[in-house]
Write a protein that holds these residues in place. Structure first.
Motif, PDB file in Angstrom:
ATOM      1  N   GLU A  79       0.903  -1.232  -0.016  1.00 16.50           N
ATOM      2  CA  GLU A  79      -0.038   0.000  -0.189  1.00 16.50           C
ATOM      3  C   GLU A  79       0.919   1.177   0.022  1.00 16.50           C
ATOM      4  N   GLU A  80       2.002   1.323   0.725  1.00 18.25           N
ATOM      5  CA  GLU A  80       2.704   2.358   0.957  1.00 18.25           C
ATOM      6  C   GLU A  80       3.636   2.582  -0.288  1.00 18.25           C
TER       7      GLU A  80
ATOM      8  N   ARG B 158       1.157   4.152  -2.848  1.00 19.32           N
ATOM      9  CA  ARG B 158       0.879   5.402  -2.590  1.00 19.32           C
ATOM     10  C   ARG B 158       1.993   6.302  -2.936  1.00 19.32           C
TER      11      ARG B 158
ATOM     12  N   GLN C  44       1.917   6.230  -6.891  1.00 18.71           N
ATOM     13  CA  GLN C  44       0.849   7.110  -7.273  1.00 18.71           C
ATOM     14  C   GLN C  44       1.231   8.592  -7.377  1.00 18.71           C
TER      15      GLN C  44
END
Ligand code: ADP
Length: 659
Positions: A415-416, A419, A422
């Motif tokens: 997820e990190e 992120r 992104q």
């Protein structure tokens, strides 16, 4: 739960055998019992028959002795009657004596050499019946006379309508027949007097001939006789036979009763066996189901990727599943029965972990789970998401706490990373778009600036004219103003785009977006001698971020144009298509360019992948992010309509409704 049926389990096969064994045993036992019964009956019959034969022989011997004894006495009398003076007296005395001792003799007669009775004891009346008998006797007399020795007559019916035989004993003086003695034996009397009572208690005694004609009988029971034995009755002979029969006994009934009760008992045993078998089969089936259920649960447990841990009310571990062991690196033996602090608690988080443990034990664990840092056996830390629930036993009692533990380290890391990517992407996207806009801007600004410059030159030329009126100068200046405004608008649009941070979805007309984009790329296409064909039907408004869509379309069209730099001029064609496909709009951008090699197809959407010298390699990855942000899909195919044989078709879809 469905458990697939397995082929016959060895255990069940063994059980079948076990169940069949008592049946075989019972059948064998029954066979042995029947054989035993049959043997017993058979040997008893044999024995009875042997006794019967022995008794018959004894009776026959007894009768023979007796008859022979009587014959001997009569013979002796015949010898003694040779002397004429003593004849009468001897006959009377001895006959009386004989009649007394042998009650079976009904009469003793003395006949003259012609067979006429001289004397008879007891006396008789000469009647019709006696004459018939006399005739009969005459035949026997004749035979005796011829034979010259004592003979018995054939049986005949006497005056009392009984069968009777006569014994005729010739009286010789030297060689002359001087008379004959005749003793009559009514056969019934013979049996009555000479067969002892105990014999008739056991048997029925009969005198029959070869044709089984009955002459005399002695019995104390009437009825069917079970078994009989016959032997010739000699003397008197003449085909007479002694027939001795057993009385029917109760043993047959007894035996039948016994057999019936054995059958009944065997039936009962079979029935109970069947019940037991049924019971055992039921329990075997239940066991089978239980085993399958257990195997299923074990398989389920083993294949679970979520760690499971059960603790009792004191926090002692009572169960851990393989996934939990794998996650922590400790074996089930190391964990089960362990009390806090647990070996997988990270020492640096001991206080927090202990506090959370207390909260769980007090029933205060957050119902939507909590995150915690645990430690593997090798010292590595990992983040775990733990859901605690009450452990309720079969009786509904709360016996502890059940936890499902998820290793979320990887997820958090991913997820990190996502992120960060992104962020990076958005930043890069902005840069790229800026670059693209800058080049577009340069091109677009070219026109108004050139126009301004030429109007400006025109104005300067007019100023050189002395007769210049203000009215002449005005239109040129106005046109300069218009072009300047146009340039300003262009710059504002770019400015707007660059400033824009949040994507915003609002109803937008895809047709207009495509038209705008075509307007953007047309000058460039013209320069590269690329034809553009577009077939855009009337489309409903789509919930989309207009600028983002423009960015996607521009990128795809620019890539298509880049791919066709080597394509022969007549085939340089960029085609744009849009159509409604179910609940989505399908837009395709096709070219007759170089196509995409199979080995790079997978890398197209990787950031910074490019095959171009000045390329940045982020265009397609941004396009895909944008399309996926709009809940659509973007992919590439070979262009099947390409006349050059190569060429690419980029397709993206967008849902018609916002979700
Ligand atoms: P860039 O255009 O900066 O290279 P993109 O992400 O837009 O970055 O494209 C990545 C790569 O995909 C390109 O370098 C090119 O090799 C390939 N590609 C994209 N579109 C096409 C196309 N229409 N035909 C052939 N190759 C293409």
């Amino acid at each position: 739960m469905h458990v697939p049926s397995s082929p016959l389990h060895p255990e069940r096969r063994r059980l079948r055998w076990l169940l069949a064994l008592p049946k075989f045993g019972m059948i064998l036992l029954m066979a042995a019992l029947f054989a035993l019964l049959w043997l017993l009956q058979h040997s008893e019959k044999e024995e009875q028959r042997n006794i019967l034969i022995k008794d018959v022989l004894w009776l026959e011997q007894n009768l023979r002795f007796h008859l022979e004894g009587n014959r001997d006495l009569l013979q002796q009398l015949a010898v003694d009657m040779v002397s004429p003076q003593e004849r009468d007296r001897l006959f009377r005395v001895r006959s009386t004596h004989l009649l007394k001792n042998s009650p079976e003799i009904s009469q003793i007669s003395w006949l003259d050499p012609l067979g006429r009775p001289l004397a008879s004891l007891p006396g008789y009346e000469a009647n019709e019946e006696q004459r018939r008998i006399a005739e009969h006797r005459a035949r026997a007399f004749e035979i005796t006379r011829k034979l010259g020795k004592p003979t018995y007559s054939e049986p005949y019916t006497n005056s009392a309508r009984e069968s009777q035989v006569d014994l005729l004993v010739p009286i010789y003086d030297e060689a002359h027949l001087i008379g004959m003695l005749l003793a009559s034996y009514p056969l019934n009397d013979l049996l009555t007097n000479q067969v002892p009572w105990w014999f008739t208690e056991k048997y029925k005694v009969e005198i029959v001939d070869d044709n089984d004609t009955l002459y005399a009988t002695k019995t104390h029971l009437e009825g069917v006789n079970a078994d009989s034995y016959q032997i010739p009755f000699e003397p008197p002979g003449h085909g007479l036979r002694l027939k001795v029969s057993n009385y029917p006994n109760d043993q047959g009934i007894l035996q039948r009763l016994l057999t019936a009760s054995i059958l009944l008992l065997a039936g009962g045993v079979f029935w109970s066996l069947w019940l037991v078998r049924d019971l055992m089969q039921k329990s075997s089936r239940a066991e089978q189901a239980l085993r399958a259920e257990h195997a299923f649960r074990a398989a389920m447990e083993d294949s679970l990727t979520v760690g499971m841990r059960a603790r009792d009310l004191n926090g002692r571990v009572i169960y851990v599943n393989p996934a939990f062991c794998k996650m922590t690196g400790f074996s089930a033996e190391e964990l089960v029965d362990h009390e806090p602090p647990m070996p997988y608690w990270a020492p640096e988080h001991l206080d927090d972990t202990q506090a959370m443990h207390q909260a769980v034990m007090a029933g205060l664990a957050p119902s939507d789970g909590f995150e915690i840092t645990f430690m593997r056996k090798n010292g590595e830390r990992f983040r775990a998401l733990v859901y605690e629930a009450k452990l309720i036993d079969g009786n509904g009692r709360h016996t502890g706490w059940m936890a499902s533990v998820l290793d979320i380290t990887e997820r958090e890391r991913a997820e990190e990373l996502a992120r960060q990517q992104q962020e990076q992407l958005q930043f890069t996207a902005r840069l790229v778009t800026l670059g693209e806009m800058a080049s577009t801007l340069a091109h677009e600004l070219n026109q108004p600036l050139a126009a301004i410059a030429s109007y400006n030159t025109g104005c300067l030329n007019l100023l050189n004219n002395d007769n210049l009126s203000c009215a002449e100068l005005k239109p040129a200046l106005e046109k300069i103003g218009v072009q300047a405004q146009r340039a300003g608008k262009i710059i504002r649009r770019v400015h707007d785009f660059v400033r824009k941070s949040e994507p915003k979805r609002a109803p937008c007309a895809l047709g207009e977006v495509i038209d705008d984009c075509l307007g953007f790329v047309e000058p460039e296409a013209r320069k590269r001698q690329i034809r553009i064909e577009a077939s855009i039907p009337d489309l409903p408004l789509l919930p989309a971020d207009r600028l983002m869509l423009e960015q996607v379309l521009l990128n795809l069209m620019r890539n298509a144009m880049d791919a066709m730099c080597e394509t022969p001029l007549p085939h340089r064609l960029l085609r744009l298509n849009a159509r409604i496909d179910g609940s989505e709009v399908r837009v395709s951008v096709s070219d007759n360019g170089c196509g995409i090699a199979a080995e790079i197809k997978d890398k197209l959407y990787t950031a910074f992948f490019t095959t171009k010298q000045e390329g940045m390699g982020v265009g397609l990855s941004i396009c895909r992010s944008i399309i996926e942000f709009h809940r659509g899909r973007l992919w590439a195919e070979n262009n099947p309509d390409s006349p050059t044989g190569s060429g690419t078709l980029f397709i993206f879809t967008l849902p018609l409704e916002s979700t």
